[in-house]
Design a protein around this motif. Sequence first.
Motif, PDB file in Angstrom:
ATOM      1  N   GLU A 175       0.828  -1.199   0.000  1.00 60.60           N
ATOM      2  CA  GLU A 175       0.000   0.000   0.000  1.00 60.60           C
ATOM      3  C   GLU A 175       0.866   1.254   0.000  1.00 60.60           C
ATOM      4  O   GLU A 175       0.544   2.243  -0.676  1.00 60.60           O
ATOM      5  CB  GLU A 175      -0.930  -0.025   1.206  1.00 60.60           C
ATOM      6  CG  GLU A 175      -1.975  -1.144   1.142  1.00 60.60           C
ATOM      7  CD  GLU A 175      -2.760  -1.281   2.434  1.00 60.60           C
ATOM      8  OE1 GLU A 175      -2.391  -0.589   3.416  1.00 60.60           O
ATOM      9  OE2 GLU A 175      -3.723  -2.070   2.471  1.00 60.60           O
ATOM     10  N   SER A 176       1.966   1.219   0.745  1.00 63.67           N
ATOM     11  CA  SER A 176       2.869   2.373   0.751  1.00 63.67           C
ATOM     12  C   SER A 176       3.474   2.603  -0.627  1.00 63.67           C
ATOM     13  O   SER A 176       3.596   3.746  -1.088  1.00 63.67           O
ATOM     14  CB  SER A 176       3.985   2.156   1.788  1.00 63.67           C
ATOM     15  OG  SER A 176       3.461   2.032   3.091  1.00 63.67           O
ATOM     16  N   ALA A 177       3.855   1.510  -1.291  1.00 64.09           N
ATOM     17  CA  ALA A 177       4.423   1.643  -2.632  1.00 64.09           C
ATOM     18  C   ALA A 177       3.391   2.177  -3.616  1.00 64.09           C
ATOM     19  O   ALA A 177       3.704   3.002  -4.482  1.00 64.09           O
ATOM     20  CB  ALA A 177       4.958   0.296  -3.106  1.00 64.09           C
ATOM     21  N   MET A 178       2.138   1.741  -3.484  1.00 63.09           N
ATOM     22  CA  MET A 178       1.087   2.202  -4.383  1.00 63.09           C
ATOM     23  C   MET A 178       0.744   3.663  -4.117  1.00 63.09           C
ATOM     24  O   MET A 178       0.414   4.406  -5.044  1.00 63.09           O
ATOM     25  CB  MET A 178      -0.149   1.309  -4.235  1.00 63.09           C
ATOM     26  CG  MET A 178       0.093  -0.133  -4.703  1.00 63.09           C
ATOM     27  SD  MET A 178      -1.275  -1.257  -4.352  1.00 63.09           S
ATOM     28  CE  MET A 178      -2.510  -0.613  -5.477  1.00 63.09           C
ATOM     29  N   VAL A 179       0.830   4.083  -2.857  1.00 64.28           N
ATOM     30  CA  VAL A 179       0.619   5.496  -2.538  1.00 64.28           C
ATOM     31  C   VAL A 179       1.706   6.353  -3.189  1.00 64.28           C
ATOM     32  O   VAL A 179       1.455   7.488  -3.623  1.00 64.28           O
ATOM     33  CB  VAL A 179       0.596   5.702  -1.008  1.00 64.28           C
ATOM     34  CG1 VAL A 179       0.662   7.190  -0.657  1.00 64.28           C
ATOM     35  CG2 VAL A 179      -0.651   5.077  -0.410  1.00 64.28           C
ATOM     36  N   ASP A 180       2.909   5.794  -3.276  1.00 63.63           N
ATOM     37  CA  ASP A 180       4.025   6.524  -3.882  1.00 63.63           C
ATOM     38  C   ASP A 180       3.974   6.513  -5.407  1.00 63.63           C
ATOM     39  O   ASP A 180       4.888   7.045  -6.056  1.00 63.63           O
ATOM     40  CB  ASP A 180       5.355   5.935  -3.417  1.00 63.63           C
ATOM     41  CG  ASP A 180       5.610   6.210  -1.938  1.00 63.63           C
ATOM     42  OD1 ASP A 180       5.027   7.172  -1.413  1.00 63.63           O
ATOM     43  OD2 ASP A 180       6.391   5.456  -1.325  1.00 63.63           O
ATOM     44  N   GLY A 181       2.958   5.880  -5.983  1.00 64.97           N
ATOM     45  CA  GLY A 181       2.783   5.932  -7.424  1.00 64.97           C
ATOM     46  C   GLY A 181       2.966   4.623  -8.159  1.00 64.97           C
ATOM     47  O   GLY A 181       2.825   4.589  -9.383  1.00 64.97           O
ATOM     48  N   CYS A 182       3.279   3.544  -7.457  1.00 64.92           N
ATOM     49  CA  CYS A 182       3.451   2.248  -8.113  1.00 64.92           C
ATOM     50  C   CYS A 182       2.090   1.630  -8.430  1.00 64.92           C
ATOM     51  O   CYS A 182       1.120   1.810  -7.683  1.00 64.92           O
ATOM     52  CB  CYS A 182       4.240   1.294  -7.218  1.00 64.92           C
ATOM     53  SG  CYS A 182       5.985   1.713  -7.016  1.00 64.92           S
ATOM     54  N   THR A 183       2.035   0.890  -9.525  1.00 69.31           N
ATOM     55  CA  THR A 183       0.871   0.058  -9.785  1.00 69.31           C
ATOM     56  C   THR A 183       0.963  -1.185  -8.904  1.00 69.31           C
ATOM     57  O   THR A 183       1.993  -1.432  -8.264  1.00 69.31           O
ATOM     58  CB  THR A 183       0.803  -0.346 -11.259  1.00 69.31           C
ATOM     59  OG1 THR A 183       1.968  -1.154 -11.562  1.00 69.31           O
ATOM     60  CG2 THR A 183       0.795   0.879 -12.162  1.00 69.31           C
TER      61      THR A 183
END
Length: 281
Positions: A175-183
């Motif tokens: 979730e943190s990675a997706m918040v940073d813009g990752c799919t």
Amino acid sequence: MRRSRSLSGTIGRIWPGATAVVLFVAFAFPVYWMFATAFKANKDIVSDTPVWFPAHPTLDHFTKAVDADGFWTLVGNSLTVTLVAVGLSLVIALLASFAVARMRFKGRKSFVLVMMMAQMAPWEVMVIAYYMIVRDAEMLNGLLPLIAIYTVMVLPFAVLTLRGYVAAVPKELEESAMVDGCTRFQAFVRVVFPLLAPGVMATSLFGFITVWNEFPMVLILNKDPGSQTLPLWLTGFRTTFGDDWGATMAASSLFAVPILILFVILQRKAVGGLTSGAVKG
């Protein structure tokens, strides 16, 4: 009374270690005998009195095995089939295990149940069905059918093992990675996948051993000697003078070396991966 308790306590501490030693000897002795026989002279191999240690070690049997017709061709076949099948099964299992561990969809529990049933089913009962399919497709004596079958054979275990390991990775990292813009896929590749090393090691080790040692499928599907693999070649290792046990043991030792090397390299991470996959998720 104290002596009785002391004696029972001593036995309780000793018997697990003693049992482990007995089991180790029982499993390790055939391996030792195989390697020892490979280095013995012919007279020591056929001696009425067992020769426990090679008095005069020789490499003649290894030379004879390596120089046998088709040895290097079959080594190439075995490596190709094993590496491609294991690689394909890992890629598919990683994606499937991520979906099963992270997503909620209709039929998810049924899918896991089918994977468990496929893992428990003996693959030998499918030999005739596979033969008929490959025959009708006119693909007998080829490596591609073996790769496809072995991929399916390894897949259930791979999915179940990696599913438990994916479930052990906290969702918050994705979730943190997706918040940073990752799919979601990028989060899996960059965050989850690096944490799955023990599970991937365990799965790849199991898959390598399974495919490398597999025998019935090759026996039924590949009658052409040039398209066979090492396990089948070993069963027919003979010379013009009959059974050559020294060369047979040397060839068997060479066949076992890749698995031993792989196990020594991966054993710690592999054990961790098997344990995590068994109890989590």
